[in-house]
Design a protein around this motif. Sequence first.
Motif, PDB file in Angstrom:
ATOM      1  N   LYS A 236      -1.290   7.484   0.549  1.00 34.75           N
ATOM      2  CA  LYS A 236      -0.415   8.560   1.017  1.00 34.75           C
ATOM      3  C   LYS A 236      -1.007   9.906   0.599  1.00 34.75           C
ATOM      4  CE  LYS A 236       3.837   5.828   0.852  1.00 34.75           C
ATOM      5  NZ  LYS A 236       5.193   5.698   0.240  1.00 34.75           N
ATOM      6  N   TYR A 237      -0.886  10.873   1.473  1.00 33.39           N
ATOM      7  CA  TYR A 237      -1.506  12.172   1.227  1.00 33.39           C
ATOM      8  C   TYR A 237      -1.055  12.807  -0.086  1.00 33.39           C
ATOM      9  CZ  TYR A 237      -2.965  11.984   6.147  1.00 33.39           C
ATOM     10  OH  TYR A 237      -3.526  11.619   7.346  1.00 33.39           O
ATOM     11  N   GLN A 238       0.223  12.688  -0.400  1.00 38.28           N
ATOM     12  CA  GLN A 238       0.718  13.304  -1.634  1.00 38.28           C
ATOM     13  C   GLN A 238       0.178  12.626  -2.884  1.00 38.28           C
ATOM     14  OE1 GLN A 238       2.596  11.868   0.706  1.00 38.28           O
ATOM     15  NE2 GLN A 238       4.312  10.679  -0.153  1.00 38.28           N
ATOM     16  N   ASP A 239      -0.393  11.414  -2.711  1.00 40.46           N
ATOM     17  CA  ASP A 239      -0.938  10.672  -3.853  1.00 40.46           C
ATOM     18  C   ASP A 239      -2.453  10.826  -3.984  1.00 40.46           C
ATOM     19  OD1 ASP A 239       1.591   9.709  -4.475  1.00 40.46           O
ATOM     20  OD2 ASP A 239       1.373   7.939  -3.202  1.00 40.46           O
ATOM     21  N   LEU A 240      -3.061  11.588  -3.104  1.00 41.46           N
ATOM     22  CA  LEU A 240      -4.509  11.771  -3.177  1.00 41.46           C
ATOM     23  C   LEU A 240      -4.867  12.571  -4.431  1.00 41.46           C
ATOM     24  CD1 LEU A 240      -5.272  12.694   0.541  1.00 41.46           C
ATOM     25  CD2 LEU A 240      -5.797  10.530  -0.603  1.00 41.46           C
ATOM     26  N   PRO A 241      -5.871  12.108  -5.186  1.00 40.58           N
ATOM     27  CA  PRO A 241      -6.284  12.860  -6.376  1.00 40.58           C
ATOM     28  C   PRO A 241      -6.921  14.186  -5.970  1.00 40.58           C
ATOM     29  CG  PRO A 241      -7.855  11.111  -5.912  1.00 40.58           C
ATOM     30  CD  PRO A 241      -6.701  10.906  -4.974  1.00 40.58           C
ATOM     31  N   ALA A 242      -6.605  15.234  -6.675  1.00 37.07           N
ATOM     32  CA  ALA A 242      -7.146  16.544  -6.338  1.00 37.07           C
ATOM     33  C   ALA A 242      -7.678  17.194  -7.603  1.00 37.07           C
ATOM     34  CB  ALA A 242      -6.082  17.411  -5.683  1.00 37.07           C
ATOM     35  N   VAL A 243      -8.980  17.011  -7.840  1.00 33.66           N
ATOM     36  CA  VAL A 243      -9.641  17.568  -9.019  1.00 33.66           C
ATOM     37  C   VAL A 243     -10.564  18.707  -8.601  1.00 33.66           C
ATOM     38  CG1 VAL A 243     -11.160  17.088 -10.965  1.00 33.66           C
ATOM     39  CG2 VAL A 243      -9.491  15.359 -10.224  1.00 33.66           C
ATOM     40  N   THR A 244     -11.411  18.434  -7.627  1.00 37.69           N
ATOM     41  CA  THR A 244     -12.347  19.469  -7.161  1.00 37.69           C
ATOM     42  C   THR A 244     -11.627  20.439  -6.218  1.00 37.69           C
ATOM     43  OG1 THR A 244     -13.083  18.305  -5.167  1.00 37.69           O
ATOM     44  CG2 THR A 244     -14.165  17.737  -7.250  1.00 37.69           C
ATOM     45  N   GLY A 245     -12.246  21.584  -6.016  1.00 35.30           N
ATOM     46  CA  GLY A 245     -11.674  22.565  -5.111  1.00 35.30           C
ATOM     47  C   GLY A 245     -11.541  22.034  -3.695  1.00 35.30           C
ATOM     48  N   GLN A 247     -11.255  18.857  -2.746  1.00 35.63           N
ATOM     49  CA  GLN A 247     -10.182  17.861  -2.701  1.00 35.63           C
ATOM     50  C   GLN A 247      -8.820  18.537  -2.579  1.00 35.63           C
ATOM     51  OE1 GLN A 247     -10.951  15.685  -6.315  1.00 35.63           O
ATOM     52  NE2 GLN A 247     -12.022  14.036  -5.241  1.00 35.63           N
ATOM     53  N   LYS A 248      -8.618  19.588  -3.339  1.00 33.16           N
ATOM     54  CA  LYS A 248      -7.338  20.296  -3.299  1.00 33.16           C
ATOM     55  C   LYS A 248      -7.089  20.891  -1.919  1.00 33.16           C
ATOM     56  CE  LYS A 248      -7.472  21.474  -8.233  1.00 33.16           C
ATOM     57  NZ  LYS A 248      -7.635  22.562  -9.234  1.00 33.16           N
ATOM     58  N   LYS A 249      -8.113  21.501  -1.342  1.00 33.08           N
ATOM     59  CA  LYS A 249      -7.950  22.141  -0.039  1.00 33.08           C
ATOM     60  C   LYS A 249      -7.734  21.116   1.074  1.00 33.08           C
ATOM     61  CE  LYS A 249     -10.564  26.310  -1.197  1.00 33.08           C
ATOM     62  NZ  LYS A 249     -11.778  27.118  -0.912  1.00 33.08           N
ATOM     63  N   VAL A 250      -8.469  20.003   1.011  1.00 30.50           N
ATOM     64  CA  VAL A 250      -8.317  18.989   2.043  1.00 30.50           C
ATOM     65  C   VAL A 250      -6.956  18.317   1.927  1.00 30.50           C
ATOM     66  CG1 VAL A 250      -9.147  16.751   2.873  1.00 30.50           C
ATOM     67  CG2 VAL A 250     -10.772  18.589   2.391  1.00 30.50           C
ATOM     68  N   ARG A 251      -6.510  18.029   0.706  1.00 28.85           N
ATOM     69  CA  ARG A 251      -5.183  17.427   0.552  1.00 28.85           C
ATOM     70  C   ARG A 251      -4.105  18.338   1.139  1.00 28.85           C
ATOM     71  NH1 ARG A 251      -2.393  15.897  -5.173  1.00 28.85           N
ATOM     72  NH2 ARG A 251      -2.302  18.183  -5.311  1.00 28.85           N
ATOM     73  N   GLN A 252      -4.212  19.638   0.864  1.00 28.43           N
ATOM     74  CA  GLN A 252      -3.224  20.568   1.421  1.00 28.43           C
ATOM     75  C   GLN A 252      -3.309  20.609   2.938  1.00 28.43           C
ATOM     76  OE1 GLN A 252      -0.817  22.116  -0.529  1.00 28.43           O
ATOM     77  NE2 GLN A 252       0.024  22.392   1.538  1.00 28.43           N
ATOM     78  N   LEU A 253      -4.538  20.571   3.460  1.00 34.23           N
ATOM     79  CA  LEU A 253      -4.731  20.543   4.907  1.00 34.23           C
ATOM     80  C   LEU A 253      -4.011  19.346   5.521  1.00 34.23           C
ATOM     81  CD1 LEU A 253      -6.256  21.584   7.491  1.00 34.23           C
ATOM     82  CD2 LEU A 253      -8.115  20.033   6.835  1.00 34.23           C
ATOM     83  N   LEU A 254      -4.155  18.194   4.880  1.00 35.98           N
ATOM     84  CA  LEU A 254      -3.512  16.972   5.369  1.00 35.98           C
ATOM     85  C   LEU A 254      -1.990  17.072   5.280  1.00 35.98           C
ATOM     86  CD1 LEU A 254      -5.897  14.354   3.715  1.00 35.98           C
ATOM     87  CD2 LEU A 254      -5.802  14.970   6.132  1.00 35.98           C
TER      88      LEU A 254
END
Length: 268
Positions: A236-245, A247-254
């Motif tokens: 699930k998108y909200q469960d994607l790990p976001a450590v790198t910049g 990752q954070k941007k792509v998770r928000q995009l999703l």
Amino acid sequence: MELQELYHKIGLQTEAAERLKQVQKQIDLCGIDSRLEQLLDRETAAGAYRQLKECFAHDTGQFCMLYCQLEAARRIWGKYQEKQIPENIYVYTMKCFPRFLEECKKKNGRMFFDRGWWTYRQTSMSLFRIGALEYELSKYEGERAVAVHIPSDADFSKEAVDSSLEQAHSFFETYFGEYADGRYTCHSWLLSPALKPLLPASSHILSFQARFAVVREDPKDREFIEWLFQVPADTKYQDLPAVTGLQKKVRQLLLDGGTVGAAYGLCI
């Protein structure tokens, strides 16, 4: 080259080597020898993989498949020698096996072999690791071409990619002359135009993208989730790990309803 020597050269994990010892005691190589030989041939390797997959359907960890493909990798060394391809190319190419096992363990929390659908390319001398990148004998519009792949451990700097491409051109001129003038292609999430607004101008990814002219986009491709986040694609998108910049941007995009997808490009 014996199997144990191959395991040592490619740095196969102790955990995997121990599992393969047990498989070796149980498996009847004579019964599948023809399939193993087919794994060495570009024309028959895919079919041999599918048939072996049916044979080992009971093996949920797919260590029987891993054993067979490593046995094929051991055998293909003879063809490397016949063509006088350097041993370091062979070893770097076969290091995909421990790399994939490690990626699988990181993604799923346990080690099993989930890349048999891919690694018959290595056992059949269809794909080679040359420096930072991998190169596969392929076709584009019916003509011979070289498909470029980006391993997860690649040095993605401009200098490393330049060096790899230069070495690759020399490699194909020397050992596979019929591919020397072939187009270089790439299908990857790293070519997706959706990444451009998420990255700084100094990004190695943007530098890589600039080498290719995109001819097709695949917005529905979801492999970027596994490669970027190292988690199963159905996470699930909200469960994607976001450590790198990124990752954070792509998770928000999703989460905002966007996607990355992938793209297919031709080297300029």
